[in-house]
Design a protein around this motif. Sequence first.
Motif, mmCIF file in Angstrom:
data_model
loop_
_atom_site.group_PDB
_atom_site.id
_atom_site.type_symbol
_atom_site.label_atom_id
_atom_site.label_comp_id
_atom_site.label_asym_id
_atom_site.label_seq_id
_atom_site.Cartn_x
_atom_site.Cartn_y
_atom_site.Cartn_z
ATOM 1 N N GLY A 45 0.843 -1.208 -0.049
ATOM 2 C CA GLY A 45 0.036 -0.199 0.099
ATOM 3 C C GLY A 45 0.735 1.165 -0.001
ATOM 4 N N SER A 102 -6.561 4.421 -4.995
ATOM 5 C CA SER A 102 -6.695 2.888 -4.545
ATOM 6 C C SER A 102 -8.141 2.659 -5.075
ATOM 7 C CB SER A 102 -7.042 2.755 -3.110
ATOM 8 O OG SER A 102 -5.418 2.941 -2.611
ATOM 9 N N ASP A 142 0.254 7.732 -1.691
ATOM 10 C CA ASP A 142 -0.193 6.265 -1.793
ATOM 11 C C ASP A 142 -0.737 5.597 -0.601
ATOM 12 O OD1 ASP A 142 -0.318 3.518 -2.577
ATOM 13 O OD2 ASP A 142 1.940 3.378 -2.900
ATOM 14 N N ALA A 143 -0.255 5.833 0.515
ATOM 15 C CA ALA A 143 -0.569 5.318 1.897
ATOM 16 C C ALA A 143 -1.783 5.767 2.232
ATOM 17 C CB ALA A 143 0.419 5.421 2.956
ATOM 18 N N THR A 188 -4.629 4.551 0.306
ATOM 19 C CA THR A 188 -5.419 3.157 1.011
ATOM 20 C C THR A 188 -6.079 3.382 2.137
ATOM 21 O OG1 THR A 188 -3.210 2.194 -0.094
ATOM 22 C CG2 THR A 188 -4.462 0.905 1.605
HETATM 23 MG MG MG Z 1 -1.828 2.826 -1.470
#
Ligand code: MG
Length: 345
Positions: A185, A253, A296-297, A300
């Motif tokens: 993730g 995501s 990115d994180a 998620t």
């Molecule tokens: Mg991600």
Amino acid sequence: MRTLHALHGVASLALLNLTVVLLASCSRADNDVATYRLLAMATWVDITLPRDAAEREPELIRSIETELRTFERDYYAWGDGELAALNRALSESQEFDASEGMAAVLGEAQAIARTTGGAFDPGVGALVERWGFNSDEADRGSAARPPNEAEIAELLAATGSIRDLAIDGPRIRAQSGRYTLDLGGIAKGAAVDRILARLRAHGVTPALVNAGGDLGVAGEPAERSWRIGIQAPRSDGMLGAIALRDGEAAFTSGDYERFYDVDGQRMHHILDPRTGLPVNHTQAITVVAANGTLADAAATALFVAGPGEWRSMAEQLGIDAVLRVDASGAIEMTAAMRDRFQPNR
Ligand code: MG
Ligand code: ADP
């Protein structure tokens, strides 16, 4: 993921060699850039650079591919790279001396896990594996048998949170509990950041690194800003386009890239670490942030957060531009995202 496409400067393909493809430019305005394409981290990675970059910095361009190969090995939990070795050490209650890059990513992942109350938590590795989302074949699905309630309860009980991991400089240690860390993730964001930082350090801008629709930019093309398309989660079309400025990253995501159906229900690869189940209230989250690792994180985490929680969680993460598509396909977004979003009509 294929969620976003760079609309800028990418048209047709011309094969240069086995691994690197130059995407020819379509309009006169795009003649100043070229796009290289390679397959890495289970997706197409398109790197758009000034047209003369390959002449000016041939070594740099070649080394990017090497770096991506190293990245896909070292940040994959089930292979034979650094993260797999870390997981083995943790499962044997041993300390592990991580590389500088790995320790930095783990530290950022831990901070984001703490800020999001564990909505984002790479500790979910054992659950991801049991659901069958740890490899490309698994998500094709028919062979997969979802875990039952008892199995999930057992896995949850044996799942250590990255929030409780001891990260002391390069030294990584489990204080208690069992760990299978999965950086799926966040690793793509870290890879995008690392490539962009190197390009920037060599003065190779404007640059765009697009890992299957998740992307970051360094610099800006002359007289325009970057514009990228946002994939619609339930069709081949685009929801619209958003503008990106120097240094920003946009990550999505979604529930539509890795999934299989069980009795008409979609089982996909983003799990709520609190329940051990795929999240069912969201189709897609797109986030714009100041770097790829956070984008990115955060995508998620906000995917997991759900209707009542995503706005406040975004604020806590310091992110103002978010677009969400809920389970019914309805789109909602923050004011800052509305400012840079142009819907498809
Ligand atoms: Mg991600
Ligand atoms: P993509 O696979 O498109 O990059 P994400 O960035 O959302 O999508 O990452 C999903 C991956 O992260 C999953 O395949 C799994 O490996 C891992 N993962 C699943 N749920 C979580 C979670 N709640 N927190 C952290 N990582 C997760």
